[in-house]
Design an enzyme around this catalytic site. Sequence first.
Site, PDB file in Angstrom:
ATOM      1  N   HIS A   1      -6.709 -43.757  14.225  1.00  0.00           N
ATOM      2  CA  HIS A   1      -6.683 -42.921  15.129  1.00  0.00           C
ATOM      3  C   HIS A   1      -5.574 -43.352  16.471  1.00  0.00           C
ATOM      4  CE1 HIS A   1     -10.722 -43.890  14.170  1.00  0.00           C
ATOM      5  NE2 HIS A   1     -11.041 -42.655  14.232  1.00  0.00           N
TER       6      HIS A   1
ATOM      7  N   ARG B   1      -9.491 -29.020  12.453  1.00  0.00           N
ATOM      8  CA  ARG B   1     -11.123 -29.739  12.309  1.00  0.00           C
ATOM      9  C   ARG B   1     -11.743 -28.283  11.642  1.00  0.00           C
ATOM     10  NH1 ARG B   1     -12.745 -33.296  15.780  1.00  0.00           N
ATOM     11  NH2 ARG B   1     -11.677 -34.045  16.720  1.00  0.00           N
TER      12      ARG B   1
ATOM     13  N   SER C   1     -10.925 -17.484  26.292  1.00  0.00           N
ATOM     14  CA  SER C   1     -10.676 -15.837  25.235  1.00  0.00           C
ATOM     15  C   SER C   1     -11.584 -15.445  24.989  1.00  0.00           C
ATOM     16  CB  SER C   1      -9.292 -16.367  25.009  1.00  0.00           C
ATOM     17  OG  SER C   1      -9.579 -14.885  23.570  1.00  0.00           O
TER      18      SER C   1
ATOM     19  N   LYS D   1       3.819 -12.549  26.300  1.00  0.00           N
ATOM     20  CA  LYS D   1       4.066 -10.979  25.378  1.00  0.00           C
ATOM     21  C   LYS D   1       6.015 -10.478  25.042  1.00  0.00           C
ATOM     22  CE  LYS D   1      -0.111  -9.318  27.023  1.00  0.00           C
ATOM     23  NZ  LYS D   1      -1.520  -8.453  27.342  1.00  0.00           N
TER      24      LYS D   1
ATOM     25  N   ALA E   1       0.731  -5.313  32.151  1.00  0.00           N
ATOM     26  CA  ALA E   1      -0.166  -3.953  31.949  1.00  0.00           C
ATOM     27  C   ALA E   1       0.122  -2.786  32.796  1.00  0.00           C
ATOM     28  CB  ALA E   1      -2.042  -4.551  32.948  1.00  0.00           C
TER      29      ALA E   1
ATOM     30  N   MET F   1     -10.194 -10.750  40.075  1.00  0.00           N
ATOM     31  CA  MET F   1     -10.240 -11.469  38.261  1.00  0.00           C
ATOM     32  C   MET F   1     -11.285 -13.001  38.857  1.00  0.00           C
ATOM     33  SD  MET F   1      -7.823 -12.291  35.179  1.00  0.00           S
ATOM     34  CE  MET F   1      -7.134 -13.545  36.174  1.00  0.00           C
TER      35      MET F   1
ATOM     36  N   TYR G   1     -11.276  -7.434  32.673  1.00  0.00           N
ATOM     37  CA  TYR G   1     -12.784  -7.242  32.287  1.00  0.00           C
ATOM     38  C   TYR G   1     -13.569  -8.464  32.875  1.00  0.00           C
ATOM     39  CZ  TYR G   1     -10.328 -10.117  29.018  1.00  0.00           C
ATOM     40  OH  TYR G   1      -9.840 -11.386  28.319  1.00  0.00           O
TER      41      TYR G   1
HETATM   42  P1  NAP Z   1       1.116 -10.392  34.996  1.00  0.00           P
HETATM   43  O1  NAP Z   1       2.165  -9.566  34.078  1.00  0.00           O
HETATM   44  O2  NAP Z   1       1.309 -11.359  35.530  1.00  0.00           O
HETATM   45  O3  NAP Z   1       1.973  -8.935  36.755  1.00  0.00           O
HETATM   46  C1  NAP Z   1       0.681  -9.381  37.507  1.00  0.00           C
HETATM   47  C2  NAP Z   1       1.212  -8.016  38.638  1.00  0.00           C
HETATM   48  O4  NAP Z   1      -0.083  -8.349  39.433  1.00  0.00           O
HETATM   49  C3  NAP Z   1       2.586  -8.195  39.585  1.00  0.00           C
HETATM   50  O5  NAP Z   1       2.974  -7.327  39.573  1.00  0.00           O
HETATM   51  C4  NAP Z   1       2.171  -9.243  40.767  1.00  0.00           C
HETATM   52  O6  NAP Z   1       2.961  -8.534  41.574  1.00  0.00           O
HETATM   53  C5  NAP Z   1       0.587  -8.815  40.826  1.00  0.00           C
HETATM   54  N1  NAP Z   1      -0.128  -9.572  41.692  1.00  0.00           N
HETATM   55  C6  NAP Z   1      -0.574 -10.491  41.863  1.00  0.00           C
HETATM   56  N2  NAP Z   1      -1.085 -11.214  42.706  1.00  0.00           N
HETATM   57  C7  NAP Z   1      -1.291 -10.398  43.702  1.00  0.00           C
HETATM   58  C8  NAP Z   1      -1.863 -10.349  44.952  1.00  0.00           C
HETATM   59  N3  NAP Z   1      -1.818 -11.593  45.317  1.00  0.00           N
HETATM   60  N4  NAP Z   1      -1.679  -8.834  45.322  1.00  0.00           N
HETATM   61  C9  NAP Z   1      -0.789  -7.322  45.011  1.00  0.00           C
HETATM   62  N5  NAP Z   1      -0.509  -7.790  43.501  1.00  0.00           N
HETATM   63  C10 NAP Z   1      -0.935  -8.814  42.626  1.00  0.00           C
HETATM   64  O7  NAP Z   1      -0.047 -10.146  35.314  1.00  0.00           O
HETATM   65  P2  NAP Z   1      -0.478  -8.373  33.435  1.00  0.00           P
HETATM   66  O8  NAP Z   1       0.115  -9.124  32.191  1.00  0.00           O
HETATM   67  O9  NAP Z   1       0.335  -7.056  33.589  1.00  0.00           O
HETATM   68  O10 NAP Z   1      -2.147  -8.590  33.711  1.00  0.00           O
HETATM   69  C11 NAP Z   1      -2.355  -7.681  34.677  1.00  0.00           C
HETATM   70  C12 NAP Z   1      -4.083  -7.591  34.899  1.00  0.00           C
HETATM   71  O11 NAP Z   1      -4.293  -7.563  34.026  1.00  0.00           O
HETATM   72  C13 NAP Z   1      -4.777  -8.946  34.463  1.00  0.00           C
HETATM   73  O12 NAP Z   1      -6.202  -8.964  35.454  1.00  0.00           O
HETATM   74  C14 NAP Z   1      -5.267  -9.601  33.161  1.00  0.00           C
HETATM   75  O13 NAP Z   1      -6.145  -9.569  33.181  1.00  0.00           O
HETATM   76  C15 NAP Z   1      -5.713  -7.296  32.567  1.00  0.00           C
HETATM   77  N6  NAP Z   1      -4.875  -7.416  31.509  1.00  0.00           N
HETATM   78  C16 NAP Z   1      -6.327  -6.489  30.794  1.00  0.00           C
HETATM   79  C17 NAP Z   1      -6.520  -6.467  29.560  1.00  0.00           C
HETATM   80  C18 NAP Z   1      -7.260  -5.725  29.034  1.00  0.00           C
HETATM   81  O14 NAP Z   1      -7.357  -5.311  27.540  1.00  0.00           O
HETATM   82  N7  NAP Z   1      -8.397  -5.054  29.947  1.00  0.00           N
HETATM   83  C19 NAP Z   1      -4.830  -6.236  28.785  1.00  0.00           C
HETATM   84  C20 NAP Z   1      -3.988  -7.145  29.921  1.00  0.00           C
HETATM   85  C21 NAP Z   1      -4.068  -6.953  30.772  1.00  0.00           C
HETATM   86  P3  NAP Z   1       4.276  -9.472  41.726  1.00  0.00           P
HETATM   87  O15 NAP Z   1       4.740  -8.071  40.912  1.00  0.00           O
HETATM   88  O16 NAP Z   1       4.796  -8.725  43.680  1.00  0.00           O
HETATM   89  O17 NAP Z   1       4.578 -10.260  41.570  1.00  0.00           O
END
Ligand code: NAP
Length: 532
Positions: A132, A198, A255, A311, A384, A448, A477
């Site tokens: 190990h 595993r 996840s 992504k 998103a 979240m 979600y």
């Molecule tokens: P991301 O690329 O990190 O983008 C996050 C965005 O939120 C950025 O524009 C950021 O602003 C803004 N933000 C972060 N913190 C903030 C705050 N405290 N106040 C105001 N704005 C804020 O994230 P993402 O991949 O787009 O994901 C965003 C959300 O979508 C997540 O909660 C994720 O769980 C959800 N999502 C859900 C699904 C689903 O299947 N339901 C799929 C994909 C994503 P700035 O540009 O100023 O930094």
Amino acid sequence: MTWLVVPIMVSSVDSALMAAQRAAQAGADGVEFRIDLFEAPPHRLADLVAGSPLPCIVTCRPIWEGGQYDADEQTRISLLEHAGLGDPPPGWIDVEWAAYQRSANLRQKVGLVVRHPSQARAVDTQLILSSHDFDRQPADLDQRVNAMAEAAARVDGVVKIAWRGRSLVDNLRAFEILMRRRTPTIALCMGESGLPSRVLAKKFGALLTFASLDHGHGTAAGQPTIEQVRHRYRWESIGQHTRVYGVVGHPVGHSLSPAIHNAGFDAVHFDGVYLPMPVQPGYAAFQEAIGGWLGMEALHFSGASVTIPHKENLIRFVREQEGSIEPLALQIGAANTLVRHDDGSLYACNTDYAALLDALCGGWGIGREGLGGRRVAVVGSGGAARAAVAGLAHYGATVVVYNRTLKKAQRLVDDIAPDQPGRVVAARLEKLCDSCCHAFINCTPVGMHPQVDATPIPIESMGRAWGPDTVVMDTIYNPIQTRLLREAQHAGCVTISGVEMFVRQAAAQFQLWTAHEAPSVLFHGIVTAELA
Ligand code: NAP
């Protein structure tokens, strides 16, 4: 056969036998009695072995090899001898390779109770030679395994090699060791990134894998529970040709995708298994892990869900591999799905935008075409939001992108809808309260878990404008009902949870990989049960 073995740290004979009974009920094929802390008279070890409801391994792991035994070597050897005299005797006795190499006394004493060509008695117990490394992959891995295999072959024994996996790539080394084995072999990576070694031990013909009885009762980092291995990771149905899928991201430990996709594979009898695949941020880590996994033919790695922060890396990777990329994913600049076709070619696409559109339209009670002319506020400018804006603009909605960093919102608009001035515009987040949109979509992580008391759109600022004609959707979600949705519901709005989007994007991936329609009701039930 690959045995599914539950390790049991023995504090007393009775409690260990009770745990062994529970392991048998949970579907284990064997148990490992860890006698590092055994304090009863040594002859009770024979009772322990004889009373086991399942074939057993007996191991007394010293501190210097990551165990808890802290007394002299002579006593340790004597304990193993006593255990070896059980009737019936143990299936295996585990001895550290380092001790076996250096101690003629140990070789001679243990030789009395394990089988080997010059054994005088009829003995069935096999010797496991184990090594190990709890920090890293040993620098001399191949040499070490070869030397262990030679020694094991001489006594008809087993090689066990385990080390702390630092990345997904370590699992490939474990699989290679199993594929070229000459004697029965166990090759495992410890830690979160070692889970594939595993679960897939059976696919590669390992002698056994370990799974703990309960959470927190494993004997090594990253050991899943027997319940997880048997049910979540489809142990019974894993075979040499099982296709492997996973969720690639950082972090991925929480996840829900493994739970839903594996349940889906079960439901449609698809020969696949879906694993968490943690990959450190950065393109180099992504390229090494995904390139390595795709490069091992025998792994049958056939696709992945790709999440934060990879992504964009998926698009770059598939482009470099000369695969094809969905045009809208290119426009969005992010893909969340990797498909490897049977001819080895790669395809990347984005199932988020369609999932978001359909969740929105479903809740709104309109078709996609019905979006034409409606005003939608998208809050956030990340991945998103890009998916949301691309989909909404494509179907003719008027979109205002609100973001705390205006520059980023403007960049999104310029990238995604440069030809639609006036119909897709950027605005400061503070302007949201003046919005006269019909629908609001939160695409930020604000609210979240665990920051469940936060909201990106305070009700005080929107209260008067919101009512039964307003649609409010959250892409979050977890929790299912965010503060944003609670308050919107209270104001009489139509609300749509991120679960609707999550289930739809997963269903689309499932269909791409399996060519079966996804059991969406099952997916929905699992997600809501896990998050309840
Ligand atoms: P991301 O690329 O990190 O983008 C996050 C965005 O939120 C950025 O524009 C950021 O602003 C803004 N933000 C972060 N913190 C903030 C705050 N405290 N106040 C105001 N704005 C804020 O994230 P993402 O991949 O787009 O994901 C965003 C959300 O979508 C997540 O909660 C994720 O769980 C959800 N999502 C859900 C699904 C689903 O299947 N339901 C799929 C994909 C994503 P700035 O540009 O100023 O930094």
